[in-house]
Design a protein around this motif. Sequence first.
Motif, mmCIF file in Angstrom:
data_model
loop_
_atom_site.group_PDB
_atom_site.id
_atom_site.type_symbol
_atom_site.label_atom_id
_atom_site.label_comp_id
_atom_site.label_asym_id
_atom_site.label_seq_id
_atom_site.Cartn_x
_atom_site.Cartn_y
_atom_site.Cartn_z
ATOM 1 N N ALA A 1 80.623 69.863 56.687
ATOM 2 C CA ALA A 1 80.834 69.218 55.388
ATOM 3 C C ALA A 1 80.779 67.702 55.545
ATOM 4 C CB ALA A 1 82.184 69.648 54.801
ATOM 5 N N ILE A 2 81.411 67.213 56.606
ATOM 6 C CA ILE A 2 81.357 65.766 56.863
ATOM 7 C C ILE A 2 79.906 65.353 57.084
ATOM 8 C CG2 ILE A 2 82.008 63.945 58.485
ATOM 9 C CD1 ILE A 2 84.624 65.396 58.924
ATOM 10 N N ASP A 3 79.186 66.206 57.806
ATOM 11 C CA ASP A 3 77.775 65.908 58.049
ATOM 12 C C ASP A 3 77.030 65.729 56.732
ATOM 13 O OD1 ASP A 3 75.152 65.875 59.352
ATOM 14 O OD2 ASP A 3 74.960 67.891 58.500
ATOM 15 N N LEU A 4 77.238 66.661 55.827
ATOM 16 C CA LEU A 4 76.534 66.568 54.538
ATOM 17 C C LEU A 4 76.913 65.284 53.814
ATOM 18 C CD1 LEU A 4 76.465 70.149 53.002
ATOM 19 C CD2 LEU A 4 74.737 68.935 54.313
ATOM 20 N N ARG B 1 70.681 73.255 59.559
ATOM 21 C CA ARG B 1 72.097 72.915 59.655
ATOM 22 C C ARG B 1 72.683 72.506 58.313
ATOM 23 N NH1 ARG B 1 71.913 69.089 64.745
ATOM 24 N NH2 ARG B 1 70.041 68.454 63.628
ATOM 25 N N PHE B 2 71.802 72.166 57.389
ATOM 26 C CA PHE B 2 72.332 71.854 56.052
ATOM 27 C C PHE B 2 72.915 73.094 55.395
ATOM 28 C CE2 PHE B 2 67.796 72.651 55.770
ATOM 29 C CZ PHE B 2 67.707 73.596 54.772
ATOM 30 N N LEU B 3 72.648 74.274 55.980
ATOM 31 C CA LEU B 3 73.277 75.501 55.477
ATOM 32 C C LEU B 3 74.587 75.801 56.199
ATOM 33 C CD1 LEU B 3 70.383 78.059 55.018
ATOM 34 C CD2 LEU B 3 71.588 76.758 53.290
ATOM 35 N N TRP C 1 91.420 85.726 64.531
ATOM 36 C CA TRP C 1 92.034 84.581 63.859
ATOM 37 C C TRP C 1 91.644 83.268 64.526
ATOM 38 C CZ3 TRP C 1 92.986 84.864 59.150
ATOM 39 C CH2 TRP C 1 93.531 86.019 58.576
ATOM 40 N N THR C 2 91.500 83.333 65.861
ATOM 41 C CA THR C 2 91.027 82.132 66.559
ATOM 42 C C THR C 2 89.631 81.774 66.052
ATOM 43 O OG1 THR C 2 92.185 83.020 68.462
ATOM 44 C CG2 THR C 2 90.779 81.094 68.830
ATOM 45 N N ALA C 3 88.770 82.796 65.969
ATOM 46 C CA ALA C 3 87.409 82.565 65.493
ATOM 47 C C ALA C 3 87.436 81.958 64.096
ATOM 48 C CB ALA C 3 86.626 83.865 65.502
ATOM 49 N N VAL C 4 88.280 82.515 63.227
ATOM 50 C CA VAL C 4 88.355 81.991 61.863
ATOM 51 C C VAL C 4 88.759 80.516 61.891
ATOM 52 C CG1 VAL C 4 89.593 82.135 59.677
ATOM 53 C CG2 VAL C 4 88.829 84.222 60.801
ATOM 54 N N ALA C 5 89.747 80.206 62.743
ATOM 55 C CA ALA C 5 90.207 78.819 62.829
ATOM 56 C C ALA C 5 89.064 77.915 63.278
ATOM 57 C CB ALA C 5 91.378 78.728 63.800
ATOM 58 N N ILE C 6 88.295 78.371 64.267
ATOM 59 C CA ILE C 6 87.190 77.534 64.753
ATOM 60 C C ILE C 6 86.114 77.402 63.676
ATOM 61 C CG2 ILE C 6 85.448 77.264 66.543
ATOM 62 C CD1 ILE C 6 87.255 78.839 68.398
ATOM 63 N N TYR C 7 85.891 78.473 62.963
ATOM 64 C CA TYR C 7 84.914 78.392 61.866
ATOM 65 C C TYR C 7 85.368 77.370 60.819
ATOM 66 C CZ TYR C 7 82.412 82.599 63.483
ATOM 67 O OH TYR C 7 81.673 83.504 64.201
ATOM 68 N N VAL C 8 86.687 77.313 60.600
ATOM 69 C CA VAL C 8 87.191 76.317 59.642
ATOM 70 C C VAL C 8 86.813 74.917 60.121
ATOM 71 C CG1 VAL C 8 89.245 75.251 58.675
ATOM 72 C CG2 VAL C 8 89.081 77.729 58.776
ATOM 73 N N LEU C 9 87.022 74.679 61.422
ATOM 74 C CA LEU C 9 86.679 73.364 61.972
ATOM 75 C C LEU C 9 85.173 73.120 61.842
ATOM 76 C CD1 LEU C 9 88.906 73.266 65.180
ATOM 77 C CD2 LEU C 9 89.309 72.230 62.931
ATOM 78 N N ALA C 10 84.386 74.146 62.123
ATOM 79 C CA ALA C 10 82.938 74.003 62.012
ATOM 80 C C ALA C 10 82.561 73.663 60.576
ATOM 81 C CB ALA C 10 82.255 75.287 62.453
ATOM 82 N N PHE C 11 83.220 74.335 59.657
ATOM 83 C CA PHE C 11 82.962 74.075 58.241
ATOM 84 C C PHE C 11 83.236 72.612 57.914
ATOM 85 C CE2 PHE C 11 84.774 73.663 53.985
ATOM 86 C CZ PHE C 11 83.717 74.101 53.221
ATOM 87 N N ILE C 12 84.357 72.125 58.428
ATOM 88 C CA ILE C 12 84.712 70.732 58.147
ATOM 89 C C ILE C 12 83.666 69.790 58.734
ATOM 90 C CG2 ILE C 12 86.425 68.925 58.594
ATOM 91 C CD1 ILE C 12 88.544 71.169 58.538
ATOM 92 N N ALA C 13 83.260 70.067 59.970
ATOM 93 C CA ALA C 13 82.265 69.217 60.613
ATOM 94 C C ALA C 13 80.964 69.207 59.811
ATOM 95 C CB ALA C 13 82.015 69.700 62.034
ATOM 96 N N TYR D 1 72.976 62.750 63.579
ATOM 97 C CA TYR D 1 73.483 64.031 63.093
ATOM 98 C C TYR D 1 74.595 64.561 63.975
ATOM 99 C CZ TYR D 1 70.004 64.472 59.479
ATOM 100 O OH TYR D 1 69.262 64.298 58.348
ATOM 101 N N LEU D 2 75.397 63.654 64.470
ATOM 102 C CA LEU D 2 76.464 64.033 65.376
ATOM 103 C C LEU D 2 77.348 65.125 64.801
ATOM 104 C CD1 LEU D 2 76.743 62.700 68.083
ATOM 105 C CD2 LEU D 2 78.832 61.595 67.243
ATOM 106 N N TRP D 3 77.716 64.946 63.535
ATOM 107 C CA TRP D 3 78.648 65.913 62.927
ATOM 108 C C TRP D 3 78.007 67.290 62.801
ATOM 109 C CZ3 TRP D 3 83.650 65.401 62.658
ATOM 110 C CH2 TRP D 3 84.203 64.120 62.701
ATOM 111 N N ALA D 4 76.724 67.302 62.499
ATOM 112 C CA ALA D 4 76.037 68.594 62.398
ATOM 113 C C ALA D 4 76.017 69.273 63.758
ATOM 114 C CB ALA D 4 74.622 68.401 61.884
ATOM 115 N N ARG D 5 75.773 68.466 64.794
ATOM 116 C CA ARG D 5 75.749 69.058 66.126
ATOM 117 C C ARG D 5 77.127 69.597 66.476
ATOM 118 N NH1 ARG D 5 73.012 64.975 70.155
ATOM 119 N NH2 ARG D 5 72.153 66.766 71.246
ATOM 120 N N LEU D 6 78.137 68.817 66.146
ATOM 121 C CA LEU D 6 79.498 69.286 66.397
ATOM 122 C C LEU D 6 79.735 70.599 65.655
ATOM 123 C CD1 LEU D 6 82.167 68.644 67.729
ATOM 124 C CD2 LEU D 6 82.871 67.489 65.625
#
Lengths: 335, 597
Positions: free
Chosen positions: A32-35, A141-143, A18-30, A80-85
């Motif tokens: 998405a912001i990047d895009l 990273r666009f993926l 569940w922790t991993a899922v939560a972090i993946y959610v944050l990664a997804f957001i980052a 590409y800060l957000w992508a790196r994040l």
Amino acid sequence: MPGTDPLLLDEISLLLVWTAVAIYVLAFIAYAIDLARRSDLALKAKDEVVARELVTAGGGGVIGGSAASSASTVASKPRYLWARLGTVLTTLGFVFHLVATVLRGVAAERVPWSNMYEFALTGLLLIIAVYLAVLTRYDLRFLGSLMTGLAVLLLGGATLAFHVEVVPLADPLKSVWLVVHVFVASLATALFALAFGLSVVQLIQARRERKLAEAPTDAEPKRSFLRTVPSADALESLAYRFAIVGFIFWTFTLIAGSIWANDAWGRFWGFDTKEVWTFVIWVLYAGYIHARATRGWRGTRSAWLSIIGFTAVLFNFTIVNVFFKGLHAYSGLTT
Amino acid sequence: MSSSPSDPSRREPTDGVLRPSDHADSAAASDSDDITQPRLGVVGWARWGWRQLTSMRTALVLLLLLAIAAVPGSLVPQRTADPNGVTQYFTDNPDLAPVLDNLSLFDVYTSPWFSAIYLLLFISLIGCVLPRTKHHWKALRSQPPRTPARLSRLDDHRTRTIAVDGDPDAAASAAVDTAAAQLRKSGYRVARYDGRGTFSVSAERGYLRETGNLVFHAALVGVLVAVGLGGGFTYTGQRVLVEGQAFANSLLDYSSFNPGRFVSGDTLTPYSMTLDQFDVSYVPPGQPGAGQAGDFVAHVTTQAPGGDPQDGEVRVNHPLDVRGDRVYLLGNGYAPTVTIRDADGREVFHDSVAFLPQDANMTSLGVIKVADGLPEQLGLLGFFYPTMDVLPSGALTSTFGDLEYPVLTLRVYEGDLGIDDGTPRSVYTLDPSGMTQIAGGDSGNPAIQLMPGQTEDLPNGLGTITFENEAPAGASGYDGSVKRFASLSIHRDLAGPWVLAFALLALFGLLAALFVPRRRMWVKATPSANGVSIEYAGLARGEDPTLAAAVDQLVEKHGTALPAQSRPDTDARPRPTGPEAGSPTPPQSQPDTGKVD
Ligand code: HEM
């Protein structure tokens, strides 16, 4: 692990998942912001070069129009800060995910891929692993949002729907082929997933390139992250490369599965539901590879085949697996 | 992709790869079959039809059709994989099922439409592969094609100039010699083409790619033929063995037998097999997976005529090899031993009867038929509960698979079993129509209920029935009180090894076909007054993402072998190289995805 309670281990593992899922959610957001930001950045960048190059890129032969422009944007890193994040977060999530998977294996005292929950756990781990590994060579990273999105949906969904406590392995699964066959199948799935992502972006990019080619050269360029993404041709070649490696693994999966079936059920092929779908997927990807070599099918059409192929993989992984259990009563041999 | 239609070597007679005319790499439109209408006439039409059938487009469409056609077989139960499912489907959908049946939807994979698709596909495949094999065979023994006149038209093209002190012709020739040697060493086949004031070497590598492709496609035919023919020599037979029982490998001793077309019953390998013991363990209550059964082992003794008895084990995933046959464990269950005596105490029935498990806790259902010895035939419908418990509703159930509290209950029917007229009846079903129920249900008498070792009277003074306790002396509790049976499946499969061999061949062919780069390289030296200008060019034959890097490598390697004063020119047509533009880094080391060609 003598002395350690498997139930406790599994609980820790679940917490980590569940922790991993939560972090993946944050990664997804980052990601998405990047895009979202890319479209802005791309607009600010001088555009007329890009537009001109894209037109030539559509013509075949020379690749590199928009690819070159993407490369030059890559060069100016900070933007590409957000992508790196996103990538950092994905890596972090992956570490949790990995430890969770290993713990699950320790709790069960076997490889952690022998029921639906574990298939998902290991399969998605491999998808993220392949994505991260590929990042060291290609800037995909666009993926990122697509991959992390997939991980969040499927890992979260599988944990909610399929989590079971560790139980001893049923007899038919006690086989080295479980280790080999399922692992290679998951690896193939991971590669198909990447190819799928690239094909999706390819389709969108191709549409944009078509429009650009038709538009008058002095037209106001539309804002879009696609400007920072390689050309459709380049995306297609890359998708193809992942797909053929995936296809090799899938072929091996098919063969290994047949050997196992021959040991377990006394026939190497019986058109059982699961076998049918494995075969259908194989044929679909053979079709995709052919399409790439057939005049009139390269490009958009073959991309659709890659997308259909991966849809079939997902279908096989989820719906067929659940359905499959119902069909496979080992006449009293398993619960 | 690297090869554009303007490829100058395209129409070389020695072109190594023959492709269907609608292959993406083939010369465009002019010879496209869409446009050229054939001259009418049988031969013309036949040729045109053949060309259609062996075109890439047809292959592709057939492949996609094959994928689609395979799907219904996973949605509707299939007779071969799930015969009971089909029967159930007919019961559940009495109107729809016959319609589907007419469309062969219960036998998709042997249906005319499915067969038509894959047969057409394979005809197309053979028609495609044969000419290519012939062509490739020739290409394998011919020289790399002549160096194109204008190498600069190729995508991957580099030049350099070297200054020379002596004779420029000699220097040019020597430089090409060096290149030829280097290329040959890296696995290229090379040919020198000198003349008209230039010296050049033409090199080609990666013939294995086409070989792999042909091997792959041919091996697919091999798989199909092995499956088709091999199936004819294959047999499978099923047999249920109760502990202590033996069986001989002959047609008579099988409960069901499916021979392939070319198998005759009297050719079975002779041997006998006895089930000595069947073991299974259950996860005890209170542990994760409680009640789950596992570690099934059938301990058997096999004996060939004139040979010594041999011990063997049949496990799930580990079939036993007996003289070329493979014995599989399909299922298991309990076989209560029942003795029935008539009113005078004479034994009229004594047997261990296999009961079929109905659930995970081994609630089992079986039928006992007493055909002779009593005034009327007797049929008994029994339930066996290895660990019996009573549900709140009063119904009996089993709560554990092992023999903790074994109970056998029986309903008794009297009358005609319907077996005298020779109609084949399953030993596992009882047709009570035409019989009178005399115990259990509404018959007025309670159902018979027994534990191992107990005896009860049959209704109406017919006699007695005993549930024998089979436990060996000294066993604890009910351990071993009821015999177990193993349901075995015996196979002879001649196709398997062949199918596997062809499948592996296909896999290796595929690896070569997809990953061996096939490419041509040229190094051309043109002497002039102020030195020698050297051109390098590469051309991919099929997908070859590393071509540019390979050309760069060639340039570099060749440079180091040349006299020191050589210097690379900046390419006439700079390739887009992204951020590091101008730097000699090979493209694939950049993070950019654009450099795939
Ligand atoms: C059972 C049906 C078939 C399957 C599963 C199949 C599968 C494949 C696969 C996986 C490849 C990629 C390997 C490679 O590039 O060498 C391939 C390539 C190829 N196949 Fe097939 N194939 C089938 C039938 C056919 C037929 C009927 C034809 C003839 C029209 C054909 C012609 C080709 C050609 C020309 C290539 C090379 C493509 C390229 O240049 O990249 N195949 N096939």
